[in-house]
Design a protein around this motif. Structure first.
Motif, PDB file in Angstrom:
ATOM      1  N   PRO A 175       5.737   4.981   5.157  1.00  0.00           N
ATOM      2  CA  PRO A 175       5.224   4.768   3.935  1.00  0.00           C
ATOM      3  C   PRO A 175       5.785   5.845   2.779  1.00  0.00           C
ATOM      4  O   PRO A 175       6.182   6.951   3.048  1.00  0.00           O
ATOM      5  CB  PRO A 175       3.827   5.074   4.156  1.00  0.00           C
ATOM      6  CG  PRO A 175       3.798   5.074   5.584  1.00  0.00           C
ATOM      7  CD  PRO A 175       5.065   5.306   6.103  1.00  0.00           C
ATOM      8  N   PRO A 176       5.813   5.306   1.639  1.00  0.00           N
ATOM      9  CA  PRO A 176       5.169   4.204   1.067  1.00  0.00           C
ATOM     10  C   PRO A 176       6.062   2.650   0.972  1.00  0.00           C
ATOM     11  O   PRO A 176       5.687   1.610   0.415  1.00  0.00           O
ATOM     12  CB  PRO A 176       4.844   4.544  -0.324  1.00  0.00           C
ATOM     13  CG  PRO A 176       5.885   5.410  -0.830  1.00  0.00           C
ATOM     14  CD  PRO A 176       6.346   6.202   0.230  1.00  0.00           C
ATOM     15  N   ALA A 177       7.197   2.899   1.474  1.00  0.00           N
ATOM     16  CA  ALA A 177       7.972   1.818   1.697  1.00  0.00           C
ATOM     17  C   ALA A 177       7.537   0.432   2.072  1.00  0.00           C
ATOM     18  O   ALA A 177       6.480   0.486   2.919  1.00  0.00           O
ATOM     19  CB  ALA A 177       9.146   1.834   2.489  1.00  0.00           C
ATOM     20  N   VAL A 189      15.557  -1.756  -3.493  1.00  0.00           N
ATOM     21  CA  VAL A 189      14.797  -0.693  -4.144  1.00  0.00           C
ATOM     22  C   VAL A 189      13.726  -1.085  -4.780  1.00  0.00           C
ATOM     23  O   VAL A 189      12.907  -0.255  -5.220  1.00  0.00           O
ATOM     24  CB  VAL A 189      15.894   0.299  -4.793  1.00  0.00           C
ATOM     25  CG1 VAL A 189      16.690   1.112  -3.917  1.00  0.00           C
ATOM     26  CG2 VAL A 189      16.731  -0.578  -5.695  1.00  0.00           C
ATOM     27  N   ASP A 190      13.698  -2.380  -5.204  1.00  0.00           N
ATOM     28  CA  ASP A 190      12.778  -2.849  -6.189  1.00  0.00           C
ATOM     29  C   ASP A 190      11.615  -3.259  -5.506  1.00  0.00           C
ATOM     30  O   ASP A 190      11.541  -4.367  -5.059  1.00  0.00           O
ATOM     31  CB  ASP A 190      13.419  -3.788  -7.102  1.00  0.00           C
ATOM     32  CG  ASP A 190      12.448  -4.436  -8.116  1.00  0.00           C
ATOM     33  OD1 ASP A 190      11.447  -3.993  -8.248  1.00  0.00           O
ATOM     34  OD2 ASP A 190      12.998  -4.884  -8.989  1.00  0.00           O
ATOM     35  N   THR A 191      10.455  -2.189  -5.489  1.00  0.00           N
ATOM     36  CA  THR A 191       9.368  -2.855  -4.937  1.00  0.00           C
ATOM     37  C   THR A 191       8.607  -3.821  -5.440  1.00  0.00           C
ATOM     38  O   THR A 191       8.064  -4.862  -4.462  1.00  0.00           O
ATOM     39  CB  THR A 191       8.141  -1.648  -4.754  1.00  0.00           C
ATOM     40  OG1 THR A 191       8.914  -0.312  -4.363  1.00  0.00           O
ATOM     41  CG2 THR A 191       6.937  -1.858  -3.825  1.00  0.00           C
ATOM     42  N   THR A 192       8.376  -4.085  -6.690  1.00  0.00           N
ATOM     43  CA  THR A 192       7.803  -5.196  -7.052  1.00  0.00           C
ATOM     44  C   THR A 192       8.726  -6.651  -6.718  1.00  0.00           C
ATOM     45  O   THR A 192       7.778  -7.561  -6.558  1.00  0.00           O
ATOM     46  CB  THR A 192       7.992  -5.159  -8.588  1.00  0.00           C
ATOM     47  OG1 THR A 192       7.763  -3.916  -9.188  1.00  0.00           O
ATOM     48  CG2 THR A 192       7.082  -5.994  -9.486  1.00  0.00           C
ATOM     49  N   GLN A 193      10.049  -6.420  -6.903  1.00  0.00           N
ATOM     50  CA  GLN A 193      10.532  -7.601  -6.370  1.00  0.00           C
ATOM     51  C   GLN A 193      10.398  -8.110  -4.865  1.00  0.00           C
ATOM     52  O   GLN A 193      10.232  -9.220  -4.531  1.00  0.00           O
ATOM     53  CB  GLN A 193      12.280  -7.328  -6.382  1.00  0.00           C
ATOM     54  CG  GLN A 193      13.044  -8.526  -6.288  1.00  0.00           C
ATOM     55  CD  GLN A 193      12.485  -9.557  -7.446  1.00  0.00           C
ATOM     56  OE1 GLN A 193      12.517  -9.479  -8.443  1.00  0.00           O
ATOM     57  NE2 GLN A 193      12.402 -10.867  -6.960  1.00  0.00           N
ATOM     58  N   ILE A 194      10.270  -6.968  -3.987  1.00  0.00           N
ATOM     59  CA  ILE A 194       9.963  -7.101  -2.523  1.00  0.00           C
ATOM     60  C   ILE A 194       8.582  -7.912  -2.350  1.00  0.00           C
ATOM     61  O   ILE A 194       8.602  -8.797  -1.798  1.00  0.00           O
ATOM     62  CB  ILE A 194      10.010  -5.809  -1.696  1.00  0.00           C
ATOM     63  CG1 ILE A 194      11.396  -5.243  -1.707  1.00  0.00           C
ATOM     64  CG2 ILE A 194       9.618  -5.927  -0.410  1.00  0.00           C
ATOM     65  CD1 ILE A 194      11.371  -3.814  -1.221  1.00  0.00           C
TER      66      ILE A 194
END
Ligand code: C2O
Length: 342
Positions: A175-177, A189-194
């Protein structure tokens, strides 16, 4: 002929399916003299399965204690933590002969046994834990990875002093991944995209890409069928991606990313409790459309498990179709992917 629960005396050293080498561990279960046909007990009080990220401190302490007690059972007790992990290995890593076709092995993944077999596996694991802490309402937590609020590894599993901890994990994914449900070796690397991709993945696996029952459940697999006829949407997609995402990148995927070792990862059981929940959600979404295969090759298929009293029991697929009849239910949380129609 439906697949039948294996003869434990015909269990041999299996195969590491990531390396195709013989396993260096023996995961065969203890042999029992008596096998009982399991009858679902009457439901007195429903077991409650909470979302892991919403679980209370009190619940987490209880679960932690239960797993600690499971680890402390004698090594040859079939309810012991490592014995329970080996149940997964034995049914997956080609250790058992098929009853009625000794040339072929059993592998319950990548087939229509995926949902019912894991449902029974969790069912007894949960009952063993409940018994150890003397709580008949204990339910396993689900890792709510189909919801943006639950996409990181749940906090209860990452505290090194906890019985729920496992050191063999991909250290870049703590976390927080956010888990990547389309993970294939490199994390964006782009959490919003994931997160947005994950919702699309879920919609596709649960709705868009499911026309036939086989699309969801996986291909038919009976006595006389070669292992691995083909997985359903969730098994192939998000479910498999998450296994690989959690496991070590530096070995053959231990623990979570390899069939023989994933049961050693406490998080495995929360991962699969969510898969189990998705099965229930999918059946509800079907409305009046057929939800289950009606052939006896599926309904009468059977497996063997040790129950919470260390009694070996024979269980059938036909008893898995309604989780409430099995005595447990899930915390209600929203399913934002349903609105995520691309
Ligand atoms: Cu039995 Cu997720 O694998």
């Amino acid at each position: 002929t439906p697949l039948a629960g294996p003869d434990f005396t015909k269990c041999s050293r299996g195969t590491n399916l990531n390396t195709s080498q013989p396993l260096d561990v023996d995961c065969c279960p203890p042999v029992a003299t008596a096998i009982i046909d399991y009858k679902l007990p009457p439901v007195k009080k429903m077991r409650f399965r909470p979302a892991a990220h919403l679980a209370t401190d009190e619940y987490i302490a209880k679960y932690d204690k239960a797993v600690e007690l499971m680890k402390a059972l004698p090594a040859d007790d079939p309810r012991n933590f490592m014995q329970q992990a080996n149940v997964h290995c034995a049914y997956c890593n080609l250790t058992y002969e098929q009853v009625g076709d000794s040339d072929l092995k059993i592998q319950i993944h990548n087939s229509w046994h995926f949902y019912p077999w894991h449902r029974w596996y969790l069912y007894f694991y949960e009952r063993i834990l409940g018994k150890l802490i003397d709580d008949p309402t204990f339910g396993l937590p689900f890792w709510n990875w189909d919801n943006p609020k639950g996409m990181a590894m749940p906090a209860m599993f990452v505290k090194p002093s906890s019985s729920l901890f496992d050191a063999r994990r991909n250290q870049n994914h703590l976390p927080p991944a956010a888990t990547d449900l389309a993970y294939s070796g490199t994390q964006s690397v782009d959490t919003t995209q994931i997160v947005s991709n994950n919702l699309t993945v879920m919609y596709n696996e649960m709705v868009r890409n499911v026309q036939t029952l086989e699309d969801f459940y996986g291909a038919r697999y009976n006595t006389g069928t070669q292992p691995d006829p083909g997985p359903g949407t969730v098994e192939r997609g998000s479910h498999a991606a998450l296994h690989v995402w959690v496991g070590e990148a530096t070995s053959s995927g231990e623990d979570m990313g390899n069939f023989y070792s994933c049961g050693r990862e406490p998080m495995f059981f929360s991962h699969h409790t969510n898969v189990d929940r998705l099965w229930t959600i999918w059946r509800d979404l079907r409305g009046s459309k057929t939800k289950d295969f009606v052939d006896s090759d599926w309904l009468d298929a059977s497996y063997l498990f040790y129950d919470e009293n260390a009694q070996l029991v024979r269980v059938k697929v036909s008893d898995t179709l309604d989780n409430k009849k099995m005595g447990y239910d899930f915390q209600k949380v929203d399913t934002p992917w349903l609105k995520n129609r691309p």
